[in-house]
Design an enzyme around this catalytic site. Sequence first.
Site, PDB file in Angstrom:
ATOM      1  N   GLY A  12       0.879  -1.228  -0.234  1.00 44.63           N
ATOM      2  CA  GLY A  12      -0.146  -0.014   0.074  1.00 44.63           C
ATOM      3  C   GLY A  12       0.824   1.090   0.008  1.00 44.63           C
ATOM      4  O   GLY A  12       2.141   1.303   0.319  1.00 44.63           O
ATOM      5  N   ASP A  13       0.205   2.526  -0.251  1.00 43.65           N
ATOM      6  CA  ASP A  13       0.852   3.641  -0.159  1.00 43.65           C
ATOM      7  C   ASP A  13       2.032   3.970  -1.322  1.00 43.65           C
ATOM      8  O   ASP A  13       2.915   4.609  -0.997  1.00 43.65           O
ATOM      9  CB  ASP A  13       1.135   4.103   1.203  1.00 43.65           C
ATOM     10  CG  ASP A  13       0.241   3.943   2.218  1.00 43.65           C
ATOM     11  OD1 ASP A  13      -0.959   4.301   1.653  1.00 43.65           O
ATOM     12  OD2 ASP A  13       0.351   3.701   3.398  1.00 43.65           O
ATOM     13  N   GLU A  14       1.779   3.072  -2.310  1.00 42.77           N
ATOM     14  CA  GLU A  14       3.051   3.208  -3.375  1.00 42.77           C
ATOM     15  C   GLU A  14       2.853   4.566  -4.121  1.00 42.77           C
ATOM     16  O   GLU A  14       3.823   4.734  -4.791  1.00 42.77           O
ATOM     17  CB  GLU A  14       2.841   1.972  -4.355  1.00 42.77           C
ATOM     18  CG  GLU A  14       3.057   0.662  -3.549  1.00 42.77           C
ATOM     19  CD  GLU A  14       1.628   0.049  -3.337  1.00 42.77           C
ATOM     20  OE1 GLU A  14       0.603   0.825  -3.044  1.00 42.77           O
ATOM     21  OE2 GLU A  14       1.500  -1.181  -2.828  1.00 42.77           O
ATOM     22  N   HIS A  41      -5.478   8.140  -0.826  1.00 40.73           N
ATOM     23  CA  HIS A  41      -4.677   8.421  -2.048  1.00 40.73           C
ATOM     24  C   HIS A  41      -4.476  10.020  -2.119  1.00 40.73           C
ATOM     25  O   HIS A  41      -5.115  10.728  -2.066  1.00 40.73           O
ATOM     26  CB  HIS A  41      -5.414   7.832  -3.056  1.00 40.73           C
ATOM     27  CG  HIS A  41      -5.644   6.540  -3.153  1.00 40.73           C
ATOM     28  ND1 HIS A  41      -6.247   5.856  -4.244  1.00 40.73           N
ATOM     29  CD2 HIS A  41      -5.083   5.534  -2.258  1.00 40.73           C
ATOM     30  CE1 HIS A  41      -6.104   4.466  -4.063  1.00 40.73           C
ATOM     31  NE2 HIS A  41      -5.728   4.024  -2.857  1.00 40.73           N
ATOM     32  N   THR A 238      -5.962  -6.870   4.313  1.00 37.95           N
ATOM     33  CA  THR A 238      -7.254  -5.922   4.269  1.00 37.95           C
ATOM     34  C   THR A 238      -8.118  -7.366   3.750  1.00 37.95           C
ATOM     35  O   THR A 238      -7.777  -8.243   3.732  1.00 37.95           O
ATOM     36  CB  THR A 238      -7.176  -4.745   3.453  1.00 37.95           C
ATOM     37  OG1 THR A 238      -8.540  -4.321   3.517  1.00 37.95           O
ATOM     38  CG2 THR A 238      -6.936  -4.998   1.814  1.00 37.95           C
ATOM     39  N   THR A 298      -1.817   8.038   5.488  1.00 37.60           N
ATOM     40  CA  THR A 298      -2.661   9.332   4.967  1.00 37.60           C
ATOM     41  C   THR A 298      -4.096   9.349   5.554  1.00 37.60           C
ATOM     42  O   THR A 298      -4.972  10.180   5.574  1.00 37.60           O
ATOM     43  CB  THR A 298      -3.007   8.989   3.337  1.00 37.60           C
ATOM     44  OG1 THR A 298      -1.568   8.808   2.690  1.00 37.60           O
ATOM     45  CG2 THR A 298      -3.416  10.171   2.393  1.00 37.60           C
ATOM     46  N   ARG A 302      -0.768   7.258  11.260  1.00 42.27           N
ATOM     47  CA  ARG A 302       0.132   6.432  12.018  1.00 42.27           C
ATOM     48  C   ARG A 302       1.690   6.273  11.153  1.00 42.27           C
ATOM     49  O   ARG A 302       1.811   6.512  10.035  1.00 42.27           O
ATOM     50  CB  ARG A 302      -0.107   4.990  11.886  1.00 42.27           C
ATOM     51  CG  ARG A 302      -1.354   4.550  12.735  1.00 42.27           C
ATOM     52  CD  ARG A 302      -1.759   3.000  12.785  1.00 42.27           C
ATOM     53  NE  ARG A 302      -2.378   2.887  11.595  1.00 42.27           N
ATOM     54  CZ  ARG A 302      -2.625   1.734  11.196  1.00 42.27           C
ATOM     55  NH1 ARG A 302      -2.651   0.664  12.060  1.00 42.27           N
ATOM     56  NH2 ARG A 302      -3.498   1.376  10.149  1.00 42.27           N
TER      57      ARG A 302
HETATM   58  P1  GDP Z   1      -1.333   5.795  -2.378  1.00 42.50           P
HETATM   59  O1  GDP Z   1      -2.186   5.147  -1.171  1.00 42.50           O
HETATM   60  O2  GDP Z   1      -0.761   4.429  -3.135  1.00 42.50           O
HETATM   61  O3  GDP Z   1      -2.097   6.507  -3.439  1.00 42.50           O
HETATM   62  O4  GDP Z   1      -0.315   6.440  -1.740  1.00 42.50           O
HETATM   63  P2  GDP Z   1      -0.375   7.583  -0.624  1.00 42.50           P
HETATM   64  O5  GDP Z   1      -0.936   8.788  -1.289  1.00 42.50           O
HETATM   65  O6  GDP Z   1      -1.019   6.970   0.770  1.00 42.50           O
HETATM   66  O7  GDP Z   1       1.228   7.648  -0.356  1.00 42.50           O
HETATM   67  C1  GDP Z   1       2.287   8.142  -1.433  1.00 42.50           C
HETATM   68  C2  GDP Z   1       3.000   9.297  -1.034  1.00 42.50           C
HETATM   69  O8  GDP Z   1       3.966   9.525  -1.985  1.00 42.50           O
HETATM   70  C3  GDP Z   1       1.844  10.585  -1.351  1.00 42.50           C
HETATM   71  O9  GDP Z   1       2.440  11.457  -0.322  1.00 42.50           O
HETATM   72  C4  GDP Z   1       2.334  11.068  -2.708  1.00 42.50           C
HETATM   73  O10 GDP Z   1       2.082  12.393  -2.935  1.00 42.50           O
HETATM   74  C5  GDP Z   1       3.862  10.717  -2.675  1.00 42.50           C
HETATM   75  N1  GDP Z   1       4.303  10.150  -3.958  1.00 42.50           N
HETATM   76  C6  GDP Z   1       4.053   9.771  -4.938  1.00 42.50           C
HETATM   77  N2  GDP Z   1       4.770   9.614  -5.989  1.00 42.50           N
HETATM   78  C7  GDP Z   1       6.115  10.185  -5.459  1.00 42.50           C
HETATM   79  C8  GDP Z   1       7.383  10.268  -5.981  1.00 42.50           C
HETATM   80  O11 GDP Z   1       7.806  10.081  -6.916  1.00 42.50           O
HETATM   81  N3  GDP Z   1       8.246  11.137  -5.240  1.00 42.50           N
HETATM   82  C9  GDP Z   1       7.930  11.810  -3.969  1.00 42.50           C
HETATM   83  N4  GDP Z   1       8.595  12.446  -3.222  1.00 42.50           N
HETATM   84  N5  GDP Z   1       6.576  11.589  -3.558  1.00 42.50           N
HETATM   85  C10 GDP Z   1       5.717  10.823  -4.261  1.00 42.50           C
HETATM   86  P1  IMO Z   2      -3.823   2.638   0.306  1.00 40.15           P
HETATM   87  O1  IMO Z   2      -5.051   2.618  -0.733  1.00 40.15           O
HETATM   88  C1  IMO Z   2      -1.731   0.985   3.657  1.00 40.15           C
HETATM   89  C2  IMO Z   2      -3.551  -2.090   6.058  1.00 40.15           C
HETATM   90  C3  IMO Z   2      -3.891  -1.350   7.400  1.00 40.15           C
HETATM   91  C4  IMO Z   2      -3.858  -2.815   8.336  1.00 40.15           C
HETATM   92  C5  IMO Z   2      -4.511  -3.772   7.073  1.00 40.15           C
HETATM   93  C6  IMO Z   2      -5.768  -4.057   7.477  1.00 40.15           C
HETATM   94  O2  IMO Z   2      -3.747   4.263   0.908  1.00 40.15           O
HETATM   95  O3  IMO Z   2      -2.547   2.016  -0.297  1.00 40.15           O
HETATM   96  P2  IMO Z   2      -8.196  -2.625   7.208  1.00 40.15           P
HETATM   97  O4  IMO Z   2      -8.590  -1.403   7.740  1.00 40.15           O
HETATM   98  O5  IMO Z   2      -8.194  -2.605   5.545  1.00 40.15           O
HETATM   99  O6  IMO Z   2      -8.899  -3.885   7.596  1.00 40.15           O
HETATM  100  O7  IMO Z   2      -6.828  -2.934   7.901  1.00 40.15           O
HETATM  101  O8  IMO Z   2      -4.453  -3.074   5.813  1.00 40.15           O
HETATM  102  N1  IMO Z   2      -4.092  -0.975   4.877  1.00 40.15           N
HETATM  103  C7  IMO Z   2      -3.233  -0.052   4.234  1.00 40.15           C
HETATM  104  N2  IMO Z   2      -2.267   0.030   4.455  1.00 40.15           N
HETATM  105  N3  IMO Z   2      -2.287   1.679   2.667  1.00 40.15           N
HETATM  106  C8  IMO Z   2      -3.609   1.422   2.776  1.00 40.15           C
HETATM  107  O9  IMO Z   2      -4.200   1.630   1.337  1.00 40.15           O
HETATM  108  C9  IMO Z   2      -4.251   0.308   3.274  1.00 40.15           C
HETATM  109  N4  IMO Z   2      -5.461  -0.123   3.600  1.00 40.15           N
HETATM  110  C10 IMO Z   2      -5.285  -0.932   4.612  1.00 40.15           C
HETATM  111  O10 IMO Z   2      -3.009  -0.598   7.980  1.00 40.15           O
HETATM  112  O11 IMO Z   2      -2.396  -3.227   8.166  1.00 40.15           O
HETATM  113 MG    MG Z   3      -2.237   5.388   0.802  1.00 41.87          MG
END
Ligand code: GDP
Ligand code: IMO
Ligand code: MG
Length: 427
Positions: A12-14, A41, A238, A298, A302
Amino acid sequence: MPVIAVVGGQWGDEGKGKIIDLLAGRAHVVVRAQGGDNAGHTVVNPRGKFALHLVPAGIFNEQTRCLIGPGVALNPDTLLSEMDELARRGVATNNLVISARAHLVMPYHPLFDRLEEEARGAGAIGTTGRGIGPTYADKVARAGIVAGDLLRPDRFREKVRTAVGRKNRILDRLYGAPPVDADVIVETYLGHADQLGEYIAESEPILEQALKDGRTILLEGGHGTMLDIDHGTYPYVTTTSCTVGGLLNGAGIGPRHLTTAIGVFKAYQSRVGGGAMPSELLDATGGHIRERGHEYGTTTGRPRRVGWFDAVAARHSMVVNGFHSIALTRIDILDDLDELRVCVAYELDGERIGHVPSQIEDLARCQPVYEGMSGWRTPTGEAQSWKDLPRQAQEYVRLIEDSVGVPAGLIGVGQEREKTIFTGALP
Ligand code: GDP
Ligand code: IMO
Ligand code: MG
């Protein structure tokens, strides 16, 4: 008729939100296909910085339909706050559509999420507390309430009363917790329905037409493959299928229509919540990456656990998803490091292995085997093309490409939409 799936390749959070926002300009429809407001996101574009939980990241394009698909767990309260916030900042949401099939997160679901986590004690999963697991449990038990029910108040009232009757018995007998009030829930949700009713629709004709017209459809994944209910690090996962297959299913599009699957990977990796991550960095380097990358959730705020890029997990993700190419984000976060590592294998009980063990107890015993290289120690944030990247950064990207077996079509060097290098390898 391109159908492009954008899927998290790790935990996640890529950076899925950024990639969707970037590609959405050419999409007719963007579909959030699974998960709920446990997702967070982030999008940074000329309109500002936004944290989206349910609204698809295509919302900044007025010509793009943004569909909350049948596979999503929809919390109407969160959605309304998100829509209000977008409206306040001048972003129109009249291009939003909610599938009538999407299951509703009801007020008792976050309550059960908390109680179940407490009951797990030391084995707590570290959920986001958004009630997503209990919502999908009800869906699978065929006891869920869907968005379409909000349009039929009498039926909705009856369904809520039945559900609440059962929930209250469990709350009392299993948890010794006070009951919830069905009538209050009905009042609140029918209030939400007044505002959301016009967005709720049958999503199938919209997708059918888009496919017929040969329009571009983008599927926005929630979470990451290692959090997938079937293929992730169970039970620390999840409750949806976060893979390409899961997205197609969650959107309601047959696999034959898929043209491109993009796996989004961070140049290192992060994880929120419990569960093993063999290449986790618990030292100063981990602390440095967390602070420089502002690795805080986000959704929940945490601190995220961070680690070196895990090529074993990435290959697992490749097999499960069949990505055509990857989007490699955040290489700029590694700019300051003297040395970089990639986990190329695990060692389990003295034996070298190249796959992710299915049992979490085994994964927790895996020691990472690393390949190292020197860092580039040069800012990459201004790089606009492949040739602008320092040589070691190019080598690092090649190492990751070789380990996953497909090219990086996109390379992220900053949060902003335009801080992305198109390498030409995107199909
Ligand atoms: P998601 O859940 O996969 O959409 O990712 P998140 O938004 O939760 O977390 C990714 C974080 O990386 C966010 O703060 C984005 O704005 C940031 N981000 C995405 N791509 C890049 C990048 O290439 N460089 C930097 N510095 N930040 C990035
Ligand atoms: P995005 O889309 C990172 C993790 C939670 C927990 C596990 C189960 O932003 O990448 P849940 O509430 O889904 O039952 O929790 O999954 N988790 C995520 N971690 N990014 C997410 O979404 C996540 N969605 C769920 O932290 O470990
Ligand atoms: Mg995220």
